[in-house]
Design an enzyme around this catalytic site. Sequence first.
Site, PDB file in Angstrom:
ATOM      1  N   LEU A 162       0.862  -1.170   0.000  1.00 43.16           N
ATOM      2  CA  LEU A 162       0.000   0.000   0.000  1.00 43.16           C
ATOM      3  C   LEU A 162       0.901   1.223   0.000  1.00 43.16           C
ATOM      4  O   LEU A 162       2.003   1.199   0.561  1.00 43.16           O
ATOM      5  CB  LEU A 162      -0.887   0.038   1.254  1.00 43.16           C
ATOM      6  CG  LEU A 162      -1.953  -1.052   1.401  1.00 43.16           C
ATOM      7  CD1 LEU A 162      -2.673  -0.886   2.737  1.00 43.16           C
ATOM      8  CD2 LEU A 162      -2.947  -1.001   0.259  1.00 43.16           C
ATOM      9  N   ASP A 163       0.438   2.307  -0.628  1.00 40.61           N
ATOM     10  CA  ASP A 163       1.189   3.555  -0.577  1.00 40.61           C
ATOM     11  C   ASP A 163       1.389   3.973   0.876  1.00 40.61           C
ATOM     12  O   ASP A 163       0.583   3.646   1.760  1.00 40.61           O
ATOM     13  CB  ASP A 163       0.447   4.670  -1.308  1.00 40.61           C
ATOM     14  CG  ASP A 163       0.363   4.442  -2.802  1.00 40.61           C
ATOM     15  OD1 ASP A 163       1.145   3.607  -3.317  1.00 40.61           O
ATOM     16  OD2 ASP A 163      -0.482   5.084  -3.447  1.00 40.61           O
ATOM     17  N   LYS A 164       2.423   4.743   1.121  1.00 40.00           N
ATOM     18  CA  LYS A 164       2.721   5.233   2.472  1.00 40.00           C
ATOM     19  C   LYS A 164       1.498   5.850   3.128  1.00 40.00           C
ATOM     20  O   LYS A 164       1.178   5.562   4.287  1.00 40.00           O
ATOM     21  CB  LYS A 164       3.856   6.255   2.408  1.00 40.00           C
ATOM     22  CG  LYS A 164       4.132   6.956   3.732  1.00 40.00           C
ATOM     23  CD  LYS A 164       5.198   8.036   3.576  1.00 40.00           C
ATOM     24  CE  LYS A 164       5.398   8.792   4.871  1.00 40.00           C
ATOM     25  NZ  LYS A 164       6.418   9.876   4.730  1.00 40.00           N
ATOM     26  N   ARG A 267      -5.473   6.119  -7.466  1.00 40.31           N
ATOM     27  CA  ARG A 267      -5.255   7.570  -7.508  1.00 40.31           C
ATOM     28  C   ARG A 267      -5.178   8.065  -8.950  1.00 40.31           C
ATOM     29  O   ARG A 267      -5.755   9.103  -9.296  1.00 40.31           O
ATOM     30  CB  ARG A 267      -3.976   7.908  -6.738  1.00 40.31           C
ATOM     31  CG  ARG A 267      -4.045   7.518  -5.267  1.00 40.31           C
ATOM     32  CD  ARG A 267      -2.671   7.492  -4.608  1.00 40.31           C
ATOM     33  NE  ARG A 267      -2.061   8.814  -4.618  1.00 40.31           N
ATOM     34  CZ  ARG A 267      -0.803   9.037  -4.246  1.00 40.31           C
ATOM     35  NH1 ARG A 267      -0.025   8.018  -3.879  1.00 40.31           N
ATOM     36  NH2 ARG A 267      -0.320  10.263  -4.264  1.00 40.31           N
TER      37      ARG A 267
END
Length: 342
Positions: A162-164, A267
């Site tokens: 997962l993205d930060k 996104r």
Amino acid sequence: MNQTEQIISTTPADADEEEGDETPGELELRPGTVSALQHGQRLDRTLVELAPEFSRSYLQQLVEAGAVTYNGRMVNKSSQRVKAGDRLVVELRPTPQSQAFKAEAIPLQVVYEDAHILVINKPAGLVVHPAPGNWSGTLLNALLAFDAECSSMPRAGIVHRLDKDTSGLMVVARSRKAMDALARAIAAREVSRQYLAVAHKRWAGKAEITVDAPIGRDPRNRLRMAVVDLHSTAGKHARTDIFLLRNAAEYCLVQCVLHTGRTHQIRVHMSSIGHPLVADTVYGGHLVPPMERQALHACRLAFVHPVTGVDMVFEAPLPDDLTDLLRSLALSYNALTRPLGP
């Protein structure tokens, strides 16, 4: 065969990785024996499996520099094929990346655990894997402290990311058998990953749509990803199903179901249809208090247990910042009315 001699072959599926600078330092000798499964593969790939904390390009440099011996003789071709039972020794020197493989006592919210897997609810702000700018304080460091056995597997058992600044559910392997099976399941798109997102603009049109558009590096800004034309720009197939849950005057709450796992996929796809995520300033979103990170949460994870074969389904409650955002925008949310999808 002792632990340092094990040849390991799994790399995370669905991960687009960047390579950092790697500068040699103190010397370390790491021996290994080629297994039957590795027979006939390239030398550099075998080295990656022997030393997974180093990038392939760095290990290729070591081969060219004469730092690898094969059955006692120096080799200098990364493309050389290896044979089962043969011995390898590689001279390793610590780099920022390799030094990042250290246990750190970072709290984890464990949703489920058994001998083979962990399911965690990752908080926003926690980097999953060490990388330039974040060589410590990551999920990988936390996993090494939580379970010492993770050190024997590539990337401490991490099979997806997962993205930060994205919160929510992740599955991590605790055994080699589980890691291999999970990697295959993710590659075969047999792991269901669902997200909740708050986006700009009121939703119009069909309440359920599919965005099927390839994603690659933005040719105008290499620090971003973008929907690309594969005839002119390198990229990979990406598909996201999007379901409208609630509308407000200037915002919408949607559920996104991933069918592929490209970098920043949700996104990028949401931005491409004119609905950038709230607070996602990289892709056209704007800060809306109290959100200080993209309004994206991995709310549901479903898969077949990689060892027992039991169907596993997990759901994570909304984090406080996302709950507060929905309240401030008058976007009601009821998990019971959310479509479960595939």
